[in-house]
Design a protein around this motif. Structure first.
Motif, mmCIF file in Angstrom:
data_model
loop_
_atom_site.group_PDB
_atom_site.id
_atom_site.type_symbol
_atom_site.label_atom_id
_atom_site.label_comp_id
_atom_site.label_asym_id
_atom_site.label_seq_id
_atom_site.Cartn_x
_atom_site.Cartn_y
_atom_site.Cartn_z
ATOM 1 N N THR B 193 0.831 -1.207 0.000
ATOM 2 C CA THR B 193 0.000 0.000 0.000
ATOM 3 C C THR B 193 0.862 1.253 0.000
ATOM 4 O O THR B 193 0.481 2.281 -0.554
ATOM 5 N N THR B 271 -5.992 -5.492 -3.560
ATOM 6 C CA THR B 271 -7.402 -5.214 -3.815
ATOM 7 C C THR B 271 -7.768 -3.794 -3.416
ATOM 8 O O THR B 271 -8.432 -3.090 -4.171
ATOM 9 N N TYR B 272 -7.337 -3.366 -2.233
ATOM 10 C CA TYR B 272 -7.819 -2.087 -1.724
ATOM 11 C C TYR B 272 -6.875 -0.932 -1.988
ATOM 12 O O TYR B 272 -7.308 0.204 -2.103
ATOM 13 N N ARG B 275 -3.920 2.147 2.689
ATOM 14 C CA ARG B 275 -3.491 1.521 3.934
ATOM 15 C C ARG B 275 -4.645 1.272 4.886
ATOM 16 O O ARG B 275 -4.738 0.225 5.512
ATOM 17 N N ARG B 276 -5.530 2.258 5.009
ATOM 18 C CA ARG B 276 -6.551 2.147 6.043
ATOM 19 C C ARG B 276 -7.454 0.944 5.832
ATOM 20 O O ARG B 276 -7.660 0.130 6.723
ATOM 21 N N ARG B 277 -7.972 0.839 4.631
ATOM 22 C CA ARG B 277 -8.876 -0.279 4.394
ATOM 23 C C ARG B 277 -8.125 -1.601 4.470
ATOM 24 O O ARG B 277 -8.617 -2.584 5.026
ATOM 25 N N GLN B 279 -5.451 -2.431 6.192
ATOM 26 C CA GLN B 279 -5.150 -2.850 7.559
ATOM 27 C C GLN B 279 -6.384 -3.376 8.260
ATOM 28 O O GLN B 279 -6.340 -4.390 8.963
ATOM 29 N N LEU B 280 -7.490 -2.678 8.054
ATOM 30 C CA LEU B 280 -8.729 -3.088 8.713
ATOM 31 C C LEU B 280 -9.143 -4.480 8.242
ATOM 32 O O LEU B 280 -9.383 -5.384 9.052
ATOM 33 N N VAL B 281 -9.173 -4.646 6.918
ATOM 34 C CA VAL B 281 -9.596 -5.941 6.398
ATOM 35 C C VAL B 281 -8.577 -7.025 6.759
ATOM 36 O O VAL B 281 -8.944 -8.153 7.074
#
Lengths: 584, 343
Positions: B193, B271-272, B275-277, B279-281
């Protein structure tokens, strides 16, 4: 501060800034969470950690055969006489049991005893004559007793602590009051939260001795985890958001707007603060707590967020940010857990806000003084971190890859408006010093005392000298005031004096209970227990002298500072050693 | 082959430069040290003789005081007799005794046991109470054995064994083996990311390395440091006198899991792309992955059994399963990368 601006920035952050949750992502997250539910349920119903750990040889006619085969702890091995000697099995089970004389063999024997016991319990439960099968029935009650008065050698003869701190109630099964305290009519079972049931420590009615489950001693650890782990998710997003501002100069837009730095930081932080407090409230409700639990976790949320704020500002890459966040989570969990373990000694336990939650679950009333005591260090630390961070929320530090220490010194410089600021900063660092020393105790606790103690004293010396001198170094090396030796000495003296005042303030407010039983803890805080005559002079002299030495070294640049700091640490260490050997 | 190694070594070097690996190691060392703190506490709970300090003294009262005194004597727990429950509780409050046992014969022996609340010593005290009462139960069963169809099995004498042994192999060692794995997946995701967000991915793609090589190079780097860290922990434990058996098999298991986890981290990052998404996923997915792995063929237990030296065919089968699953995931990822690229 214009709160309308703050709220507007908060609204932006919450809606479009936080996480770009498009449909695809939401669906993915929802799918994972839904999949987690049956998995968690399956795991909660019992995952054995110790299946198949030991090998046992069981002879054919052994009476223990049904017991062993009913449990999965043992794997069956050859049953001939020599198998034990050859090391192919850990236990040989015939009419009796023989274990290999290794650590593993002894552990296997212990496991075997547990297996036999549970087998017996099952066997007896099939008996028709109940009173012969289970001739002993137990009702286990937990009663509070405050041993501080006993340990201190003084206090009231009826064993209650001075002033009955915290209003703890003693209960007795026949519901009578004892010695002037209030007694709740229940036998102590009713006021336990839902969590206690899962962790043992609760007996409902009469049970057999085998069924006694000692309370899981680290209930505070579970509580600490239960709160910190979910908060962690929210805070991760926050740290990423802060870091994102620095990439590609995205944060420049907000910086050039009429909004001040404080307003920007407040606006960006507000939604995450609300989310973490909301999470804490949900968890508190789930475990049976009330508003007090939420109020106790508020400073924890603030501390978590403030650490993440600084992490997001200083990290130079995503990898670095990840590690720093993990370190922060571990640190906070430890800070919450370690003091709460010393539940016997109220002043030490009260350092952790988790103790407040525990009391809330028990339904006890907590005086305001206790609340302030537990939460003030965290509130102060959060405030300091936000202040320092906001000071460097500006172009020179956000969008550059300055080395970490450069940015840190920028932050400190932002707080220094005059010579007295040096003293002020020393005082403000006390919660950090304290928390770091606490962590040191936790990490070194397990080691043999002979060398854990000197290592801990050295650690304390290093930590305190560092925190006393970093801001002085910033002031001197950047020539914030004039460049004379006298100024450097003045700054050092102010820093040392400020630190001393801060230490005494914490002593007065009773952070260090005089009955600290833990040897290492006693050693750390021993300098505060010196004979009254020396009580004021010696520590003050120490702090002033050592801070001045590092200040003088700072005049000569980083290498001089390192030398001065090293000398200061040595002196401090020597002082600690002599105090500890004097006090014993 | 070359470009993957080049990319892998570049990733590892940047870890060293940024000192982030130092931080990772510091965190793990702290967690290990902290676990020792917990373990010493646990040992003190269950085996008071290992801890210098006052042992547990019981106060007994009521109908079966005599038998209770005998039972305490048999298990080496000092006990004192009091004329009444109230006297015993007073002594308890004063700290003269640590627990109270009040008895009443009413068919079975009904015992009211009082232990201190919320004390670090509570567990230790309750364990001692339990030992005494179990001994009492044993003697009472012998007395009443006429009424029993089956006699209970005699519980053999125990030796002094610390729960440290159990804890070390069932919890500490698996934890130390799997912590680097978690961290690897996370930094794999971060490394991708970051390239997207800082715009350096285009520079990387301009090199002779293909898209697939770039991702594989990163996976190689971060997968291997997990194995290296696990190996370092095994060596450290050996130095500390804790024997870890079958280290090779354990490292194979760690390698398999780290392959799976870096594939997961990489897939999510690709896929995302922010970074934020990611890390969350990633955090949620890795929990699910480990949950499913534990439910299917408990890797923690597998490590425990290998380390303690009691492996069996089913453990090796599980190991083979992990290797196969990870290899399959890796191959699928490579095929997908080859087709779609990372643009």
């Amino acid at each position: 501060m214009d709160w309308r601006r703050v709220l507007r920035i908060a609204r932006w952050e919450a809606t479009s800034g936080a996480v770009d949750l498009d449909r695809k992502t939401v669906v993915a997250i929802a799918a994972i969470v839904v999949a987690l539910i049956p998995v968690t349920a399956f795991l909660a119903s019992g995952v054995s950690t110790d299946s198949g750990l030991y090998r046992a040889g069981v002879s054919q006619d052994s009476p223990y055969t049904p017991a062993i085969t009913s449990s999965d702890v043992f794997v069956l091995g050859p049953a001939d006489g020599e198998a034990l000697r050859r090391g192919e099995v850990d236990l040989m089970v015939t009419d009796t049991v023989e274990a290999r004389s290794t650590d593993k063999g002894r552990a296997a024997l212990q496991a075997f005893r547990d297996v036999v016991r549970s087998y017996n319990a099952r066997l007896m439960s099939r008996e028709s004559n109940e009173s012969a099968a289970f001739p002993v029935r137990v009702n286990l009650l937990y009663m509070e007793r405050d041993l501080r008065a006993v340990v201190g050698g003084g206090g009231a003869a009826d064993g209650t602590g001075p002033g009955g701190d915290g209003g703890e109630n003693a209960t007795s099964p026949d519901g009578e009051g004892e010695g002037g305290e209030n007694a709740t009519p229940s036998d102590g079972e009713g006021d336990r939260g839902a969590l206690d049931g899962a962790l043992g420590g609760e007996q409902t009615g009469l049970d057999t001795p085998d069924a006694i489950r000692p309370p899981f001693p680290f209930r505070s650890l579970i509580l600490a985890f239960a709160f910190v782990v979910p908060m962690n998710f929210v805070v991760q997003v926050y740290a990423s958001s802060i870091m994102d501002e620095r990439i590609g100069r995205k944060g420049e837009m907000l910086l050039v707007s009429p909004a001040s730095r404080g307003e920007i930081v407040a606006g960006k932080t507000l939604p995450y603060l609300a989310a973490t407090v909301g999470t804490a409230a949900v968890i508190a409700a789930a475990i049976g707590g009330g508003p007090l639990s939420v109020a106790a976790m508020l400073p924890v949320a603030l501390a978590f967020i403030s650490f993440s704020f600084v992490a997001g500002l200083l990290a130079r890459s995503f990898k670095e940010l990840t590690f720093v966040m993990v370190a922060v989570s571990v640190f906070l969990t430890t800070y919450l857990f370690v003091p709460a373990v010393f539940a016997d000694i109220h002043p030490v336990a009260a350092i952790s806000p988790v103790t407040l939650v525990v009391q809330d679950l028990r339904g006890a009333a907590v005086p305001l003084g206790d609340y302030v005591f537990s939460t003030l260090p965290l509130y102060l630390a959060s405030g300091v971190l936000f202040a320092l961070g906001t000071a460097v929320y500006r172009e020179e530090d956000l969008f550059t890859q300055k080395p970490l220490h450069g940015k840190a010194m920028d932050a400190l410089q932002g707080q220094m408006h005059g010579r007295l600021s040096v003293a002020k900063l020393s005082v403000l660092f006390i919660p950090f010093v304290f928390a770091t020393e606490l962590l040191g105790i936790a990490a070194l606790f397990a080691l043999p005392r002979a060398w854990a103690l000197p290592v801990l004293l050295a650690f304390v010396a290093v930590v305190e000298e560092l925190f006393k001198s970093v801001h002085v170094y910033t002031a001197v090396s950047r020539r914030l005031f004039d460049d004379s030796r006298r100024t450097a000495l003045t700054l050092g003296a102010l820093s040392g004096a400020g630190f001393f005042v801060g230490e005494k303030l914490t002593l007065i407010s009773g952070i260090v209970g005089l009955n600290v039983r833990v040897d290492l803890g006693r050693a750390v805080f021993a300098s505060l227990e010196t004979p009254l005559a020396l009580l004021l002079v010696a520590p003050l002299a120490l702090h002033v002298v050592t801070a001045s030495i590092s200040a003088l070294g700072a005049r000569r640049g980083p290498r001089g500072y390192a030398l001065g700091l090293f000398a200061a640490i040595l002196i401090h260490f020597a002082y600690n050693l002599s105090v500890v050997s004097l006090v014993g | 082959m070359d470009s993957r190694l080049v990319i892998a070594s570049r990733e590892l070097r940047s870890l060293g430069q940024e000192k982030t690996i130092v931080l990772a190691i510091a965190i793990q060392v702290f967690i290990a040290a902290f676990s020792s703190f917990l373990v010493v506490g646990l040992v003190a709970m269950y085996d008071p003789s290992t801890v210098a300090g006052p042992g547990t003294t019981l106060g007994v009262a009521g109908d079966a005081s005599e038998e209770l005194l005998e039972a305490s004597d048999a298990v080496d727990v000092p006990a004192r007799r009091y004329p009444s429950y109230r006297d015993a509780v007073d002594a308890f409050r004063r700290g003269e005794v640590d627990a109270v046992l009040d008895t009443e014969r009413d068919g079975p022996v009904r015992v009211t046991a009082v232990a201190p609340d919320a004390s670090l010593r509570t567990t230790r005290i309750v364990v001692q109470v339990r030992r005494v009462l179990q001994e009492l139960e044993r003697t009472e069963r012998v007395e009443r054995s006429g009424g029993l169809a089956n006699d209970p099995l005699p519980v053999p004498e125990g030796t002094r064994s610390s729960p440290f042994f159990d804890f070390t192999y069932t919890i500490l060692i698996p934890l130390l083996m799997f912590l680097p794995v978690f961290i690897s997946g996370s930094i794999m995701s971060d490394s991708l990311t970051e390239e997207y967000e800082r715009g350096t991915l285009d520079l990387l793609r301009a090199t002779p390395a293909s898209d697939r090589n770039i991702v594989e190079g990163k996976m190689l780097a971060y997968g291997s440091i997990a194995v290296v860290q696990a190996a370092a922990w095994i060596a450290l434990l050996h130095l500390n006198g804790i024997a870890v058996h079958r280290p090779a098999a354990i490292l194979v298991l760690v390698a398999a899991l780290s392959v799976a986890v870096v594939v997961l981290g990489g897939a999510i990052a690709l896929t995302y792309r922010d970074r934020r998404r990611s890390q969350l996923v990633y955090s949620l997915s890795v929990m699910l992955l480990f949950g499913v792995a534990t439910a299917a063929a408990n890797p923690f237990n597998a490590v425990a059994r290998l380390a303690i030296g009691t492996p069996s065919t089913e453990v090796y089968l599980a190991l083979a399963g992990y290797v196969a699953a990870s290899a399959a995931a890796l191959l699928a990822a490579r095929r997908l990368l080859g087709r779609r690229g990372i643009g």
